[in-house]
Design an enzyme around this catalytic site. Structure first.
Site, PDB file in Angstrom:
ATOM      1  N   ASP A 142       1.244  -0.541   0.172  1.00 34.10           N
ATOM      2  CA  ASP A 142       0.115   0.060   0.229  1.00 34.10           C
ATOM      3  C   ASP A 142       1.034   1.119  -0.450  1.00 34.10           C
ATOM      4  O   ASP A 142       1.316   1.309  -0.508  1.00 34.10           O
ATOM      5  CB  ASP A 142      -1.124  -0.259   1.142  1.00 34.10           C
ATOM      6  N   HIS A 199      -3.853   6.742   3.557  1.00 37.34           N
ATOM      7  CA  HIS A 199      -4.751   5.530   2.674  1.00 37.34           C
ATOM      8  C   HIS A 199      -4.536   4.027   3.726  1.00 37.34           C
ATOM      9  O   HIS A 199      -4.260   3.735   3.557  1.00 37.34           O
ATOM     10  CB  HIS A 199      -4.183   5.155   1.089  1.00 37.34           C
ATOM     11  N   SER A 246     -11.016  -0.342  -1.950  1.00 38.63           N
ATOM     12  CA  SER A 246      -9.633  -0.558  -0.742  1.00 38.63           C
ATOM     13  C   SER A 246     -10.305  -0.652   0.412  1.00 38.63           C
ATOM     14  O   SER A 246      -9.377  -1.049   1.815  1.00 38.63           O
ATOM     15  CB  SER A 246      -8.704   1.176  -1.028  1.00 38.63           C
TER      16      SER A 246
END
Length: 710
Positions: free
Chosen positions: A143, A198, A498
């Site tokens: 990620d 994220h 996600s």
């Protein structure tokens, strides 16, 4: 006339400029980063991967020094490298012995809590746990990195890392791992610290500690936690603000597999599906599967259009996004007392004070100063007090100023009020969390099938919460998309597949804590066959199995599935034979001797779902599916088959044998499903469900047939 001539001249210059730029971009002598995939690592004791990679580059370039050419060497878990090559050099490498594929390194995109309660995993003693094994479970996240100081990753109460761990902490300057965050690697030259939020969000969603009293400025207040809070995590940073390159992603897989992770979570993907030998996530996931590691991957955010799912390999678990029973709503109160309900994550409180409403799409700043701007387009105005707009999204986004996003009908009602009132006024209230009784529903953005690479493999596989998820965040990242937003937060609200992906990663890890010896395919089967059956809340293809796969994940049921559909590396190699990969290529990929004999049908892969693409000319059809189940329930059990047709389906489905008598655990029995029918709607799949039940376990598999009309 003068203006027109000037415009023509300018246009011609622009065209010439763009043509020259295009010529430069596509110059075959330009060097681009290419990934050279060479399959499994050779077993010869004297084989040195990097030396071999250097020799290949020297041969194809004719240069003794390849300084600056070799970008990465993949040598821990599989064989390959990435390098700067011209087009002719790429062609030369592709023709060399031992090379499976050569493809340009593209950029992936990031596919951007009450959710665990919603799925039945309550906090505390209400949920069965095996903390000793959970603490030995390691999840690798490929990620944008991680925020190591987040309370979600505190190691309070944790012992040392499991002995099986072979990873390192190379997070960069001022980055420290601990007994919770046990590993960090960076492939971007930025350090593993998360600059976008994220990776921190996805990691805490799957495995974050329970942190009480978290919220986004008071919105969604509660305990933020992951599905397996006692597990360990390792961060593999492959993404920057510009994207996540193929060569970085493959390096992360190479390391994560060798480091000893138990599961890999990947919440990123491309714009379109790729052939397996040119898909770095599929390549990495294949080698992970061969080592007993399940890869969980987000489906993509290009929905609701069909054929947009980007995660299409059967050896990884593909996740779609759904809503939960909590939604964030932002009310608009008008001067006439009427209340309109919109969407946003609005942390600003106007305290009910009403301001003049000004409607228009392109207004001078002087007209909106001190007013609430009502516009079909979200404005960048710095002088308006608040904003009201409209869109068709079914999720709320964080706003940097007071905002409510109305449905088109409510927006039209608001405009009508403004146009019919001498001094229209209104106020935008702070967002509140409400109970959503229509959940779960597949999010509009979640990518849909059918699968365009393996047309008889149903994708996505499963759905999970991915809308308005509150989880840990990076204080270096803005909470909204507005660069002027000066706020910084430790927990934030995001939506996307996600966010759905790490929910299923957490469930897979939860299953593994009770069944450490279960293979990736058994865990995948358990998740798919115990899923909640989704109810179509809309019409059309976006409300079918192409949207949600087998259904909505049910963590508690998944630890005791009864029967499972098992697959191993050999089965997947046979499947690839049926995809017209050669024996020579598959020997390189698998590292084993491979002979592709006969035609292996995709639909006979022992997959937990069943799907078949029909020829458009087929007015009537008959297709068969061959499957084998393994008993992991109880000995001396009898499973009876039941077929349930979905709404509008006219399929005729027969199962032979219709009863399976299992005398012992791990016993295997095979059966055949025959599906016949006629006149399938080219715009909609026709589907049913096969349920094997022994009175305790209900093992459900979706059956889907569709016309080549997508």
């Amino acid at each position: 006339m003068v203006k027109r001539a000037s415009f023509c001249l300018l246009s011609c210059l622009i065209i010439l400029f763009l043509s020259s730029v295009s010529a430069i971009i596509y110059d075959p002598q330009d060097k681009q980063v290419y990934v050279v995939y060479m399959g499994s690592l050779p077993s010869q004791p004297n084989y040195t991967p990097m030396s071999n990679h250097i020799n290949i580059l020297q041969e194809v370039t004719g240069e003794s020094s390849i300084e600056g050419r070799l970008v990465r060497s993949y040598k821990r878990s599989f064989n390959g490298f990435s390098a700067l090559l011209t087009e002719s050099e790429r062609e030369g490498v592709a023709e060399m012995e031992g090379v499976v594929s050569v493809f340009r390194s593209k950029n992936y995109k990031l596919q951007t809590t009450a959710s665990w309660d919603f799925m039945g995993m309550k906090e505390g003693k209400n949920t069965k746990r095996n903390f000793a094994v959970e603490s030995d479970t390691i999840i690798g996240f490929i990620d944008s990195g991680i925020w190591p100081e987040s309370e979600s990753f505190s190691d309070k109460g944790f012992g040392p890392p499991p002995k099986k761990w072979k990873g390192v902490c190379k997070g960069g300057k001022n980055f420290t791992c601990n007994n919770k965050l046990i590993g960090a690697r960076d492939y971007t030259s930025e350090g593993t610290r998360d600059l976008q939020g994220h990776g921190t969000h996805t990691t805490s969603t799957a495995a974050g500690n329970a942190v009480a009293d978290t919220s986004f400025f008071g919105i969604g207040n509660g305990t933020a936690r992951g599905g397996v809070p006692a597990s360990r995590v390792a961060a593999y940073k492959v993404c920057t603000i510009t994207g996540c390159s193929d060569d970085n992603v493959l390096s992360a897989f190479d390391d994560a597999i060798a480091d000893g992770v138990d599961l890999i979570s990947v919440s990123l993907g491309g714009d379109y599906p790729s052939l397996y030998a040119e898909d770095t996530i599929a390549i990495g996931a294949f080698h992970a599967m061969a080592k007993g590691i399940l890869t969980v991957h987000s489906a993509g955010n290009a929905g609701p259009n069909p054929t947009t799912v980007v995660s299409v390999a059967p050896w990884m678990l593909t996740v779609a996004a759904t809503t939960t029973n909590r939604r964030f709503l932002t009310k608009v109160v008008l001067g006439n007392g009427k209340t309109l309900v919109g969407k946003s994550v609005n942390a600003f409180d106007l305290k009910g004070k009403k301001y003049p409403l000004e409607y228009g799409d392109y207004l001078n700043e002087s007209l909106v100063k001190g007013k609430i701007l009502v516009s079909r387009y979200l404005s960048g105005s710095e002088v308006a007090v608040s904003f009201i707009t409209t869109d068709n999204k079914d999720y709320a986004s964080i706003s940097s100023r007071p905002l409510s996003v109305l449905s088109q009908d409510d927006f039209d009602s608001l405009v009508s009020y403004i146009n019919s009132t001498r001094s229209p006024q209104g106020s935008v209230l702070k967002t509140e969390a409400i109970f959503n009784q229509l959940s779960p529903k597949v999010a509009s953005f979640s990518s849909r099938g059918p699968n365009t690479i393996a047309v008889d493999i149903l994708k996505p596989d499963i759905s999970a919460p991915g809308v308005e998820i509150l989880a840990a965040y990076s204080p270096l990242s803005l909470p909204s998309e507005d660069r002027r937003d000066k706020r910084r937060v430790k927990y934030s609200v995001l939506s996307g597949t996600s966010m759905a992906c790490p929910h299923v990663t957490g469930v897979a890890a939860y299953i593994k804590t009770f069944h450490p010896d279960w293979s990736p395919s058994v865990i995948q089967s358990a998740i798919m066959t115990t899923a909640w059956q989704m109810n179509a809340t809309g019409t059309g293809a976006e409300s079918t199995e192409f949207a949600y796969g087998a259904g909505h994940v049910d963590p508690i049921a998944a630890i005791n599935p009864g029967l499972v559909y098992e697959l191993n590396k050999t089965d997947h190699i046979s499947f690839l034979c049926g995809m017209n990969y050669t024996s020579k290529t598959l020997k390189l990929i698998s590292g084993d001797a491979v002979i592709c004999s006969g035609k292996t049908l995709q639909r006979n892969l022992n997959y937990p779902s069943m799907s078949a693409k029909l020829s458009e000319s087929n007015s009537s059809f008959t297709v068969t599916f061959k499957r084998t189940v393994t008993n992991l329930g109880t000995a001396n059990s009898t499973y009876k088959s039941k077929i349930v047709l979905n709404h509008g389906s006219k399929l005729n489905v027969k199962v032979s044998p219709s009863v399976l008598s299992m005398k012992s655990l791990k016993e295997k029995q095979s059966f055949t499903v025959t599906v016949s029918g006629s006149n399938i709607d080219p715009k909609l799949p026709s589907s049913a469900n096969l349920i094997w039940s022994d009175g305790t376990h209900n093992v459900r598999s979706p059956i889907v047939v569709y016309i080549d009309g997508y």
